[in-house]
Design an enzyme around this catalytic site. Structure first.
Site, PDB file in Angstrom:
ATOM      1  CB  CYS A  76      88.050 -55.000 -15.128  1.00 24.81           C
ATOM      2  SG  CYS A  76      88.706 -56.521 -14.501  1.00 24.81           S
ATOM      3  CG  HIS A 132      90.745 -52.567 -18.070  1.00 25.96           C
ATOM      4  ND1 HIS A 132      90.123 -53.609 -17.424  1.00 25.96           N
ATOM      5  CD2 HIS A 132      90.723 -52.895 -19.391  1.00 25.96           C
ATOM      6  CE1 HIS A 132      89.743 -54.511 -18.294  1.00 25.96           C
ATOM      7  NE2 HIS A 132      90.105 -54.105 -19.499  1.00 25.96           N
TER       8      HIS A 132
END
Ligand SMILES: *[C@@H]1O[C@H](CO)[C@@H](O)[C@H](O)[C@H]1NC(C)=O
Ligand SMILES: *[C@@H]1O[C@H](CO)[C@@H](O)[C@H](O)[C@H]1NC(C)=O
Ligand SMILES: *[C@@H]1O[C@H](CO)[C@@H](O)[C@H](O)[C@H]1NC(C)=O
Ligand SMILES: *[C@@H]1O[C@H](CO)[C@@H](O)[C@H](O)[C@H]1NC(C)=O
Ligand SMILES: *[C@@H]1O[C@H](CO)[C@@H](O)[C@H](O)[C@H]1NC(C)=O
Ligand SMILES: *[C@@H]1O[C@H](CO)[C@@H](O)[C@H](O)[C@H]1NC(C)=O
Length: 484
Positions: A76, A132
């Site tokens: 990610c 993120h």
């Protein structure tokens, strides 16, 4: 004779003027919509996989350009950092693992972000979904990194309905904790909010929408109706739920693109769709026929599902483009699409704008899958060849789609060669079945030299210990900024 030449010259100048004025007239910057599916595997869309249901995605992929050699990082936050900065994660300290909520980890503050550049060129820029890229200080959060607005969560994952993870609530409306949305499935929240942004926007201003969906990351959760409608044919429970999650993502994509179409945005738009990494096999993601899973350096972890679509910007559409591209390329590609190349400082990304627009060969001959000394994991691609050194990330086998009776089979890989290297010809052997370390010594040596050159430029990973100051209990129960 002279006179004829003069006429030709004058005509040429005249044509030139006409052509360039047409070009100038068309140079209104396009709207740009960058859709991210989280953890969507190479074989998790129905334009590749029979068991999935993605009619909206399939239609636009087929009408547009399917990018069949579009590489991402194995997980990610590294991929997201590459999109936002144009740098390989091993050049910004983000190469090791994903960021965790307890860590003082973030996209370095001195990097100019994609929305910052676009805003400087007159765009409005909104982010909806998963960030993120750090939050321990407000200055690392989306509205301080170039976005006009943000609705979504800061960390890697959470419950799709109650929006909590690791004992803390994680959902923000710009910088404020937003509890309005508790109980609502995230794909519906993000779609509705995106539609609101589009409706409120003045179309004369170019719009940049960054839409990193939570779908289809674990936990495996989806409103039952999507399973009943589209996925009851699947025997494996996890894969059945995953199919429902993919179906909601497709519905979200359909709703948003249909609104853009209704409101006239499709006349001048660049639409990009990509995953952030390969599908996680333990959570029913599928990358068949590619080897491996999310978290691995294999093609199954790094060769992503991606396509682009436009009505007005491409000279050829409706085909599969095999040009070598990497996540770092989106930054300069999008910036060039907005009008002018990025030339403020040197980045790792290469603009693929001509590759996409005119189907010219990709300028890229080489890229780094990852260089992560902390994990002893290294891999590069040069031309048709791929060299892996050290760890692969585990899950080294080939994983077909689970059988109708539910069983997840596995084609077990043969024992690896002795020694730390593995060498493959990806063009001839995209499934990484035939190791060449013993038969192609010369190429192996050349590739080692290339890898050494890249390794010499590695920035040490910023992978700090967990910090108790992050504890959401100290921040009203929500994962919050203010402790770094
Ligand atoms: C950002 O800071 C790092 C560490 O000081 C430095 O190595 C790097 O060159 C800087 N990057 C840019 C684009 O200014
Ligand atoms: C949120 O849902 C998860 C299940 O995904 C559950 O374990 C957790 O306790 C719930 N948290 C709250 C605060 O409701
Ligand atoms: C975000 O905040 C604005 C302003 O307070 C509010 O109008 C909007 O409904 C909120 N969005 C969500 C999804 O709760
Ligand atoms: C898409 O639009 C339909 C019709 O308004 C709605 O029922 C559905 O919930 C929307 N889907 C998503 C994912 O928001
Ligand atoms: C269903 O698929 C999942 C993910 O691929 C796998 O972990 C699980 O073992 C499968 N279930 C059965 C019964 O094989
Ligand atoms: C895309 O790449 C995969 C893996 O190499 C290959 O199996 C497939 O045939 C390619 N698709 C097209 C349309 O070229």
């Amino acid at each position: 004779m002279v006179c004829q030449r003069l006429i030709m010259l004058t005509t040429a100048i005249f044509i030139n003027l006409v052509v360039s004025s047409i070009v100038v007239a068309q140079q209104k910057p396009p709207h740009i919509v960058f859709v991210v599916a989280d953890d969507l595997g190479f074989n998790d869309v129905s334009f590749r996989a029979d068991d999935m249901h993605t009619p909206n995605i399939d239609r636009m992929a087929r009408e547009g350009i399917i990018l069949n050699s579009s590489y991402v990082q194995p997980l990610c936050s590294p991929s997201r950092s590459a999109w936002m900065s144009g740098f390989f994660p091993f050049h910004t300290g983000l190469q090791h693992d994903a960021m965790h909520g307890w860590q003082k980890a973030y996209l370095p503050g001195n990097l100019t972000t994609l929305p910052e550049v676009l805003k400087s060129r007159g765009y409005a820029a909104h982010a909806v979904g998963k960030w993120h890229l750090g939050f321990c200080n407000l200055k690392y959060t989306p509205t301080y990194r170039g976005f006009d607005s943000f609705l979504g969560y800061y960390m890697a994952m959470e419950d799709y309905y109650n929006h909590t993870q690791g004992g803390g609530y994680d959902f923000r409306n710009n910088t404020a904790v937003e509890r309005n949305v508790i109980g609502q499935y995230s794909a519906h929240i993000f779609t509705e909010h995106t539609e609101k942004i589009i409706r409120a926007h003045n179309k004369d201003q170019p719009l940049f929408l960054y839409l990193p969906f939570q779908s289809v990351h674990e936990p495996l959760e989806v409103p039952q109706i999507y399973i009943d409608k589209y996925c009851s044919h699947i025997g494996n429970t996890s894969r059945r739920i995953k199919c429902g999650m993919v179906a909601v993502l497709d519905e979200a994509f359909g709703n948003i693109t249909s609104l853009l179409s209704t409101l006239g945005y499709m006349d001048n738009i660049l639409l990009i769709f990509t995953t952030d990494n390969g599908g996680p096999v333990p959570f029913a993601g599928n990358n068949w026929p590619l080897r491996g899973s999310k978290h691995t350096i294999w093609e199954g972890g790094t060769r992503g599902t991606a396509f682009v679509w436009s009505n007005n910007l491409f000279s050829k559409t409706g085909y599969t483009n095999d040009g070598m591209m990497h996540a770092v390329d989106w930054f300069p590609t999008i910036i060039e699409a907005s009008g002018k190349k990025f030339d403020e400082y040197k980045i790792d990304g290469m603009s693929q704008w001509d590759t996409i627009r005119h189907n010219t060969p990709s300028p890229r001959e080489e890229f780094v899958y990852n260089i992560d000394t902390m994990a002893n994991m290294f891999a590069i691609r040069h031309g048709d060849y791929k060299l892996i050194h050290g760890n692969t990330g585990g899950l080294d086998d080939w994983y077909p789609v689970p059988r109708v009776d539910g069983l997840q089979e596995e084609e077990v890989a043969p024992p690896p060669p002795s020694g730390p290297f593995r060498l493959f010809n990806i063009k001839e052997d995209p499934e990484e079945r035939k190791d060449l370390t013993e038969t192609q010594q010369d190429i192996l040596n050349q590739m080692k030299t290339r890898l050494d050159a890249w390794r010499a430029t590695e920035v040490p990973a910023n992978y700090p210990k967990n910090d108790p100051a992050a504890n959401p209990a100290k921040w009203g129960g929500a994962w919050s900024s203010g402790w770094c």
